[in-house]
Design a protein around this motif. Structure first.
Motif, PDB file in Angstrom:
ATOM      1  N   LEU A 139       3.359  -8.954  -1.759  1.00 44.45           N
ATOM      2  CA  LEU A 139       2.138  -9.042  -0.951  1.00 44.45           C
ATOM      3  C   LEU A 139       1.671  -7.646  -0.579  1.00 44.45           C
ATOM      4  O   LEU A 139       2.480  -6.768  -0.286  1.00 44.45           O
ATOM      5  CB  LEU A 139       2.391  -9.836   0.338  1.00 44.45           C
ATOM      6  N   LYS A 140       0.353  -7.464  -0.616  1.00 36.33           N
ATOM      7  CA  LYS A 140      -0.219  -6.215  -0.115  1.00 36.33           C
ATOM      8  C   LYS A 140      -0.992  -6.574   1.145  1.00 36.33           C
ATOM      9  O   LYS A 140      -1.881  -7.426   1.113  1.00 36.33           O
ATOM     10  CB  LYS A 140      -1.143  -5.590  -1.158  1.00 36.33           C
ATOM     11  N   ILE A 141      -0.620  -5.941   2.249  1.00 41.59           N
ATOM     12  CA  ILE A 141      -1.207  -6.286   3.539  1.00 41.59           C
ATOM     13  C   ILE A 141      -2.160  -5.176   3.977  1.00 41.59           C
ATOM     14  O   ILE A 141      -1.805  -4.000   3.986  1.00 41.59           O
ATOM     15  CB  ILE A 141      -0.102  -6.435   4.634  1.00 41.59           C
ATOM     16  N   LYS A 142      -3.364  -5.590   4.341  1.00 41.71           N
ATOM     17  CA  LYS A 142      -4.321  -4.622   4.867  1.00 41.71           C
ATOM     18  C   LYS A 142      -3.952  -4.347   6.320  1.00 41.71           C
ATOM     19  O   LYS A 142      -3.808  -5.288   7.115  1.00 41.71           O
ATOM     20  CB  LYS A 142      -5.744  -5.190   4.759  1.00 41.71           C
ATOM     21  N   VAL A 143      -3.760  -3.075   6.653  1.00 41.39           N
ATOM     22  CA  VAL A 143      -3.389  -2.707   8.020  1.00 41.39           C
ATOM     23  C   VAL A 143      -4.422  -1.739   8.590  1.00 41.39           C
ATOM     24  O   VAL A 143      -5.452  -1.496   7.970  1.00 41.39           O
ATOM     25  CB  VAL A 143      -1.968  -2.088   8.059  1.00 41.39           C
ATOM     26  N   VAL A 159       1.561  -1.883   2.116  1.00 41.38           N
ATOM     27  CA  VAL A 159       0.469  -1.894   3.083  1.00 41.38           C
ATOM     28  C   VAL A 159      -0.619  -0.906   2.667  1.00 41.38           C
ATOM     29  O   VAL A 159      -0.354   0.091   2.008  1.00 41.38           O
ATOM     30  CB  VAL A 159       0.939  -1.588   4.528  1.00 41.38           C
ATOM     31  N   ASP A 160      -1.846  -1.224   3.048  1.00 40.01           N
ATOM     32  CA  ASP A 160      -3.006  -0.394   2.713  1.00 40.01           C
ATOM     33  C   ASP A 160      -3.860  -0.212   3.957  1.00 40.01           C
ATOM     34  O   ASP A 160      -4.352  -1.191   4.517  1.00 40.01           O
ATOM     35  CB  ASP A 160      -3.819  -1.091   1.608  1.00 40.01           C
ATOM     36  N   ALA A 161      -3.995   1.041   4.405  1.00 41.65           N
ATOM     37  CA  ALA A 161      -4.763   1.312   5.626  1.00 41.65           C
ATOM     38  C   ALA A 161      -6.215   1.704   5.335  1.00 41.65           C
ATOM     39  O   ALA A 161      -6.983   1.919   6.277  1.00 41.65           O
ATOM     40  CB  ALA A 161      -4.085   2.399   6.438  1.00 41.65           C
ATOM     41  N   ASN A 162      -6.585   1.795   4.072  1.00 43.89           N
ATOM     42  CA  ASN A 162      -7.979   2.089   3.707  1.00 43.89           C
ATOM     43  C   ASN A 162      -8.625   3.175   4.571  1.00 43.89           C
ATOM     44  O   ASN A 162      -9.670   2.945   5.184  1.00 43.89           O
ATOM     45  CB  ASN A 162      -8.830   0.815   3.743  1.00 43.89           C
ATOM     46  N   THR A 163      -7.990   4.332   4.648  1.00 43.28           N
ATOM     47  CA  THR A 163      -8.521   5.523   5.338  1.00 43.28           C
ATOM     48  C   THR A 163      -8.615   5.354   6.861  1.00 43.28           C
ATOM     49  O   THR A 163      -9.309   6.128   7.523  1.00 43.28           O
ATOM     50  CB  THR A 163      -9.929   5.961   4.806  1.00 43.28           C
ATOM     51  N   VAL A 207       2.964   2.987   1.350  1.00 40.63           N
ATOM     52  CA  VAL A 207       1.753   2.950   2.171  1.00 40.63           C
ATOM     53  C   VAL A 207       0.599   3.518   1.357  1.00 40.63           C
ATOM     54  O   VAL A 207       0.694   4.616   0.807  1.00 40.63           O
ATOM     55  CB  VAL A 207       1.948   3.774   3.464  1.00 40.63           C
ATOM     56  N   GLU A 208      -0.480   2.753   1.279  1.00 38.99           N
ATOM     57  CA  GLU A 208      -1.636   3.181   0.504  1.00 38.99           C
ATOM     58  C   GLU A 208      -2.697   3.786   1.420  1.00 38.99           C
ATOM     59  O   GLU A 208      -3.049   3.206   2.458  1.00 38.99           O
ATOM     60  CB  GLU A 208      -2.196   1.942  -0.206  1.00 38.99           C
ATOM     61  N   GLN A 209      -3.188   4.933   1.012  1.00 39.70           N
ATOM     62  CA  GLN A 209      -4.324   5.647   1.634  1.00 39.70           C
ATOM     63  C   GLN A 209      -4.428   5.514   3.157  1.00 39.70           C
ATOM     64  O   GLN A 209      -5.383   4.937   3.670  1.00 39.70           O
ATOM     65  CB  GLN A 209      -5.631   5.160   1.009  1.00 39.70           C
ATOM     66  N   ALA A 249      -2.252   7.359  -3.060  1.00 37.58           N
ATOM     67  CA  ALA A 249      -3.666   7.652  -2.795  1.00 37.58           C
ATOM     68  C   ALA A 249      -4.556   6.659  -3.542  1.00 37.58           C
ATOM     69  O   ALA A 249      -4.292   6.338  -4.694  1.00 37.58           O
ATOM     70  CB  ALA A 249      -3.991   9.072  -3.253  1.00 37.58           C
ATOM     71  N   ASP A 250      -5.590   6.176  -2.866  1.00 42.32           N
ATOM     72  CA  ASP A 250      -6.564   5.301  -3.526  1.00 42.32           C
ATOM     73  C   ASP A 250      -7.955   5.936  -3.403  1.00 42.32           C
ATOM     74  O   ASP A 250      -8.460   6.519  -4.366  1.00 42.32           O
ATOM     75  CB  ASP A 250      -6.508   3.903  -2.893  1.00 42.32           C
ATOM     76  N   GLU A 251      -8.526   5.903  -2.205  1.00 45.63           N
ATOM     77  CA  GLU A 251      -9.865   6.478  -2.018  1.00 45.63           C
ATOM     78  C   GLU A 251      -9.908   7.978  -2.368  1.00 45.63           C
ATOM     79  O   GLU A 251     -10.976   8.503  -2.685  1.00 45.63           O
ATOM     80  CB  GLU A 251     -10.334   6.254  -0.573  1.00 45.63           C
ATOM     81  N   SER A 252      -8.757   8.676  -2.331  1.00 41.64           N
ATOM     82  CA  SER A 252      -8.724  10.118  -2.637  1.00 41.64           C
ATOM     83  C   SER A 252      -8.781  10.411  -4.133  1.00 41.64           C
ATOM     84  O   SER A 252      -8.907  11.566  -4.521  1.00 41.64           O
ATOM     85  CB  SER A 252      -7.440  10.757  -2.100  1.00 41.64           C
ATOM     86  N   VAL A 298      -0.884   7.502  -7.411  1.00 41.35           N
ATOM     87  CA  VAL A 298      -2.333   7.269  -7.343  1.00 41.35           C
ATOM     88  C   VAL A 298      -2.653   5.833  -7.734  1.00 41.35           C
ATOM     89  O   VAL A 298      -1.985   5.238  -8.570  1.00 41.35           O
ATOM     90  CB  VAL A 298      -3.106   8.227  -8.281  1.00 41.35           C
ATOM     91  N   ASN A 299      -3.678   5.295  -7.086  1.00 43.67           N
ATOM     92  CA  ASN A 299      -4.159   3.949  -7.411  1.00 43.67           C
ATOM     93  C   ASN A 299      -5.455   4.082  -8.206  1.00 43.67           C
ATOM     94  O   ASN A 299      -6.472   4.535  -7.693  1.00 43.67           O
ATOM     95  CB  ASN A 299      -4.386   3.164  -6.114  1.00 43.67           C
ATOM     96  N   ILE A 300      -5.391   3.687  -9.463  1.00 39.68           N
ATOM     97  CA  ILE A 300      -6.561   3.742 -10.345  1.00 39.68           C
ATOM     98  C   ILE A 300      -7.352   2.459 -10.186  1.00 39.68           C
ATOM     99  O   ILE A 300      -6.776   1.379 -10.120  1.00 39.68           O
ATOM    100  CB  ILE A 300      -6.107   3.814 -11.823  1.00 39.68           C
ATOM    101  N   LYS A 301      -8.676   2.578 -10.161  1.00 38.72           N
ATOM    102  CA  LYS A 301      -9.521   1.389 -10.270  1.00 38.72           C
ATOM    103  C   LYS A 301     -10.614   1.725 -11.275  1.00 38.72           C
ATOM    104  O   LYS A 301     -11.216   2.804 -11.206  1.00 38.72           O
ATOM    105  CB  LYS A 301     -10.149   1.033  -8.922  1.00 38.72           C
ATOM    106  N   LEU A 302     -10.859   0.813 -12.173  1.00 34.75           N
ATOM    107  CA  LEU A 302     -11.869   1.071 -13.203  1.00 34.75           C
ATOM    108  C   LEU A 302     -13.237   1.328 -12.575  1.00 34.75           C
ATOM    109  O   LEU A 302     -14.003   2.158 -13.059  1.00 34.75           O
ATOM    110  CB  LEU A 302     -11.929  -0.092 -14.195  1.00 34.75           C
TER     111      LEU A 302
END
Ligand SMILES: [Mg+2]
Length: 345
Positions: free
Chosen positions: A157-161, A184-188, A210-212, A235-238, A255-259
């Motif tokens: 599970l990936k939890i938005k925090v 977990v992903d804190a989205n900046t 922990v993501e971004q 890192a995602d947004e970075s 790093v988290n790649i997104k197309l």
């Protein structure tokens, strides 16, 4: 090469909220089709993100310009994928989702012409693809509990925090899913100081990474967090493209790649190679996308360490069928040529 497109409106099953925004109940995606002179058609999808300055309207406004660049670069040869990629990128440096729709469509078309799936064209082994996580967006505690129960089959599970209720949320997750891998992903959502302060709590709950945690451009802050963090930082947004990877070496663990960010399947592979050159982990994520968007990402999953491709699983109705994520997170590959996607009736 003839390019056509239409806007497709999709409803999500639940509201999908993250630290910096409340998600809208529906998404407008753009379905792009490229047809060559023999009538072979390739499909791609743009999932525009307002965070990166895109909407369905900006995508449809610029597609004619990208179509011209495509036509000029291809010169009747759809196999000139590097040249096409370069030309589309030079026509427009940003607008990753619009560009990746063309990249996906061209790879789909070439795969169909050759009669092979895109992953096979790249010599990849489906057995090497890691299982996908399933994302739980921010909501009322009991709504989140219901989402966790719905996701019972997913082992990760990936939890938005990034809320004042993070401890309460993670306690609930551990009650419901004591043995699952949790990311977990804190989205900046935080500062370096805040992130360092919450790390022991994440460790207590057995979080994998922990993501971004910090704003995209706060590389000094990310480095400080990493130096003081018991958990890996992704890192995602970075990170948008391969040149960003070099700047992030030593700053984060992966790093988290997104197309939709990097704008092309070929750039995604360049990011993977750049990350590997710096001994970094690679994650492959997505936006809210239909199976058409997810299918393009599926093709390169054997090259990454972590897969987070639940975008289509979050939809109430998916207009496309094809490769994607099974209910237990296993990546399902296509045996049909190209991306292996068809439109549902
Ligand atoms: Mg993220």
């Amino acid at each position: 090469m003839k390019l056509s497109f239409e806007i497709v409106e999709l409803q999500t099953k639940h509201a999908f909220n993250i630290a910096r925004q409340v998600g809208p109940p529906s998404r407008r995606l753009v379905w792009v089709r490229v047809r060559d002179s023999d009538g072979v058609e390739g499909w791609g999808e743009a999932s525009p993100q307002p965070f990166y300055g895109e909407t369905a309207d900006t995508v449809t406004a610029i597609l004619p310009r990208l179509a011209e660049a495509l036509e000029e670069a291809a010169g009747g040869d759809p196999f000139a994928l590097e040249r096409i990629d370069d030309a589309v990128h030079h026509a427009l440096a940003h607008n990753g989702s619009a560009r990746v729709a063309i990249s996906a469509a061209m790879h789909d078309l070439v795969g169909k012409r050759l009669g092979v799936p895109v992953w096979k064209l790249w010599g990849l082994d489906p057995a090497a693809a890691p299982r996908s996580s399933f994302t739980i967006g921010i909501d009322e505690l009991e709504v989140m509990r219901a989402k966790v129960r719905e996701a019972a089959a997913y082992p990760i599970l990936k939890i938005k925090v990034g809320t004042p209720r993070d401890r309460e949320i993670l306690s609930m997750i551990r009650e419901e899913a004591p043995g699952k891998t949790i990311r977990v992903d804190a989205n900046t959502g935080w500062s370096a100081k805040q992130t360092i302060a919450v790390m022991p709590m994440f460790q207590e709950f057995g979080v994998e990474f922990v993501e971004q945690p910090l704003p995209a451009h706060d590389l000094a802050g990310l480095r400080l967090v990493r130096e003081n963090s018991p958990l890996p930082i992704i890192a995602d947004e970075s990170v948008e493209n391969a040149t960003d990877v070099a700047k992030l070496a030593g700053v984060v663990d992966g790093v988290n790649i997104k197309l939709s960010k990097c704008g092309s399947l070929r750039e995604a592979i360049r990011i993977i190679h750049a990350a590997r050159a710096h001994n970094m982990k690679v994650m492959l994520g997505c936006m809210i996308e239909s199976t058409l968007g997810i299918a393009a990402a599926v093709q390169i999953t054997p090259l990454v360490d972590y897969v987070d491709l639940d975008g289509a699983a979050l939809l109430a109705h998916d207009p496309f069928a094809g490769p994607g994520i099974e209910a237990d997170g296993t990546v399902r590959f296509n045996s049909e040529p190209g991306l292996g996607v068809r439109r549902r009736e």
